[in-house]
Design a protein around this motif. Sequence first.
Motif, mmCIF file in Angstrom:
data_model
loop_
_atom_site.group_PDB
_atom_site.id
_atom_site.type_symbol
_atom_site.label_atom_id
_atom_site.label_comp_id
_atom_site.label_asym_id
_atom_site.label_seq_id
_atom_site.Cartn_x
_atom_site.Cartn_y
_atom_site.Cartn_z
ATOM 1 N N GLU A 105 26.096 77.207 28.064
ATOM 2 C CA GLU A 105 26.930 76.578 27.051
ATOM 3 C C GLU A 105 26.512 75.139 26.755
ATOM 4 O OE1 GLU A 105 29.511 77.923 25.207
ATOM 5 O OE2 GLU A 105 28.767 79.803 26.017
ATOM 6 N N VAL A 106 25.849 74.498 27.702
ATOM 7 C CA VAL A 106 25.452 73.104 27.517
ATOM 8 C C VAL A 106 24.320 73.029 26.498
ATOM 9 C CG1 VAL A 106 24.449 71.080 28.652
ATOM 10 C CG2 VAL A 106 26.140 72.483 29.846
ATOM 11 N N PRO A 107 24.401 72.117 25.511
ATOM 12 C CA PRO A 107 23.312 71.981 24.544
ATOM 13 C C PRO A 107 21.993 71.679 25.248
ATOM 14 C CG PRO A 107 25.230 70.729 23.831
ATOM 15 C CD PRO A 107 25.510 71.185 25.234
ATOM 16 N N ARG A 148 24.744 67.146 32.995
ATOM 17 C CA ARG A 148 25.420 66.871 31.717
ATOM 18 C C ARG A 148 26.909 67.145 31.812
ATOM 19 N NH1 ARG A 148 20.948 68.678 27.448
ATOM 20 N NH2 ARG A 148 19.992 66.639 27.243
ATOM 21 N N GLU A 149 27.248 68.209 32.508
ATOM 22 C CA GLU A 149 28.667 68.538 32.663
ATOM 23 C C GLU A 149 29.377 67.458 33.470
ATOM 24 O OE1 GLU A 149 28.526 72.452 34.314
ATOM 25 O OE2 GLU A 149 28.564 73.430 32.345
ATOM 26 N N LYS A 150 28.700 66.936 34.483
ATOM 27 C CA LYS A 150 29.282 65.850 35.278
ATOM 28 C C LYS A 150 29.470 64.596 34.434
ATOM 29 C CE LYS A 150 27.511 67.156 39.860
ATOM 30 N NZ LYS A 150 26.539 66.802 40.923
ATOM 31 N N ASP A 151 28.470 64.332 33.606
ATOM 32 C CA ASP A 151 28.504 63.120 32.787
ATOM 33 C C ASP A 151 29.384 63.280 31.552
ATOM 34 O OD1 ASP A 151 26.726 62.107 34.599
ATOM 35 O OD2 ASP A 151 24.961 62.410 33.323
ATOM 36 N N GLY A 152 29.722 64.530 31.250
ATOM 37 C CA GLY A 152 30.489 64.787 30.017
ATOM 38 C C GLY A 152 29.676 64.509 28.776
ATOM 39 N N ALA A 153 28.358 64.653 28.915
ATOM 40 C CA ALA A 153 27.472 64.321 27.791
ATOM 41 C C ALA A 153 27.498 65.413 26.744
ATOM 42 C CB ALA A 153 26.041 64.132 28.301
ATOM 43 N N SER A 154 27.279 65.006 25.509
ATOM 44 C CA SER A 154 27.171 65.971 24.425
ATOM 45 C C SER A 154 25.852 65.741 23.712
ATOM 46 C CB SER A 154 28.324 65.796 23.428
ATOM 47 O OG SER A 154 28.267 64.528 22.839
ATOM 48 N N GLY A 155 25.580 66.562 22.760
ATOM 49 C CA GLY A 155 24.340 66.417 22.019
ATOM 50 C C GLY A 155 23.860 67.758 21.544
ATOM 51 N N ALA A 156 22.685 67.797 21.006
ATOM 52 C CA ALA A 156 22.160 69.054 20.493
ATOM 53 C C ALA A 156 20.721 69.257 20.878
ATOM 54 C CB ALA A 156 22.319 69.090 18.985
ATOM 55 N N ILE A 183 14.052 77.475 34.847
ATOM 56 C CA ILE A 183 15.461 77.822 35.028
ATOM 57 C C ILE A 183 16.119 76.856 36.004
ATOM 58 C CG2 ILE A 183 17.039 79.583 35.926
ATOM 59 C CD1 ILE A 183 15.080 81.686 34.768
ATOM 60 N N GLU A 184 15.432 76.520 37.083
ATOM 61 C CA GLU A 184 15.965 75.546 38.050
ATOM 62 C C GLU A 184 16.242 74.207 37.377
ATOM 63 O OE1 GLU A 184 13.339 74.916 41.328
ATOM 64 O OE2 GLU A 184 13.442 77.004 42.008
ATOM 65 N N GLU A 185 15.257 73.726 36.614
ATOM 66 C CA GLU A 185 15.412 72.428 35.955
ATOM 67 C C GLU A 185 16.520 72.475 34.897
ATOM 68 O OE1 GLU A 185 14.150 69.546 36.572
ATOM 69 O OE2 GLU A 185 12.717 70.129 38.116
ATOM 70 N N ALA A 186 16.604 73.599 34.174
ATOM 71 C CA ALA A 186 17.649 73.743 33.161
ATOM 72 C C ALA A 186 19.032 73.693 33.793
ATOM 73 C CB ALA A 186 17.465 75.053 32.394
ATOM 74 N N MET A 187 19.200 74.380 34.911
ATOM 75 C CA MET A 187 20.484 74.377 35.596
ATOM 76 C C MET A 187 20.823 72.980 36.114
ATOM 77 S SD MET A 187 21.590 77.363 35.157
ATOM 78 C CE MET A 187 21.067 79.060 34.841
ATOM 79 N N ARG A 188 19.807 72.283 36.582
ATOM 80 C CA ARG A 188 20.036 70.929 37.083
ATOM 81 C C ARG A 188 20.465 69.995 35.951
ATOM 82 N NH1 ARG A 188 17.578 66.437 37.061
ATOM 83 N NH2 ARG A 188 15.696 67.265 36.080
ATOM 84 N N ILE A 189 19.781 70.098 34.802
ATOM 85 C CA ILE A 189 20.135 69.276 33.646
ATOM 86 C C ILE A 189 21.542 69.603 33.164
ATOM 87 C CG2 ILE A 189 19.602 68.814 31.224
ATOM 88 C CD1 ILE A 189 16.637 69.341 31.946
#
Length: 384
Positions: free
Chosen positions: A306-308, A370-378, A360-366
């Motif tokens: 779900e994260v951009p 982002r979820e922790k930071d509450g960051a948004s974007g596209a 996949i590992e790096e994507a999950m980490r990012i």
Amino acid sequence: MTAIPLGLPEVPVRPIAERRVSQRIQVGPVAVGGGAPVSVQSMTTTRTSDIGATLQQIAELTAAGCQIVRVACPTQDDADALPVIARKSQIPVIADIHFQPKYVFAAIEAGCAAVRVNPGNIKQFDDKVKEIAKAAKDHGTPIRIGVNAGSLDRRLLQKYGRATPEALAESALWEASLFEEHDFRDIKISVKHNDPVVMVEAYRQLAARCDYPLHLGVTEAGPAFQGTIKSAVAFGALLSRGIGDTIRVSLSAPPVEEIKVGIQILQSLGLRERRLEIVSCPSCGRAQVDVYKLAEEVTAGLEGMEVPLRVAVMGCVVNGPGEAREADLGVASGNGKGQIFVRGEVVRTVPESKIVETLIEEAMRIAEQREKDGASGAPSVTVS
């Protein structure tokens, strides 16, 4: 010397076009028109009278991102099922009415969020407008005037000879004027045709002559591949001019596929926040890895994210490094290994056999960060 990160600066996403000014209506909790985000719809394929099957399909559509759902109501058994379906559905339900005006009133009484009427094939529809307008106004129920090329009013067929853009627009505006005579304007309009060129021109004419919100659709668009192309072309032509407030992709395919295509069209036009975006090249003789397989495996591994996030999977040294640097996460592959980029910087080099799991590992980490930071974007993902 200090290394300079090569990632691109954040650039604010601008709308593809100024939205056409239109009235706003409420389809349950979903606003349509008046600058509200373009919503995505579909229609159930079950018999509406089969309440369990219909609610199950609505749940599947809801999970896929559908915001409004339409159900057919050709029989009394279907009409009798509407109160339960409207009450239990997680998203607003529109009743689709053809032939029998009595089902319009049944749908309004049932608490449907809106009612779609096709004036071309409802017997003596014009004579019923006053009663329909009163019932709809009393219950706060919007009406969609849904004109279709295949069921155009015979008077307009006689006048124009066929379902021309002019005939479709005139039919819709004529019916809207009848509702206006009874002070009812809680209306949205569609003028669908199976030919994208005719459909686009009909909506352009309609948009220039009224301020009602418009429901876009290429009717009977065909099987999944053909229908996707037709819908993408037509919607792109209209939405890029700011025309369109809600869309339905009509495919001869499971309804969930319509939602996937519709959402992707809106994301591609910048009209909806991008989620996961995979960018990949079509491959060529320069590729030193199996790009098709790599792209499919990365897509499958990140399905549901779900994260951009933009992920670039590149197969050669020509465009690979540049594309990978522009993505949030990417790989430039060659000579049996892959350079993994995060925000434009190489973070590690891995063997070809480890590319997918590393991405996949790096994507999950990012995503977690982002979820922790509450960051948004596209951001998005590129595979080439």
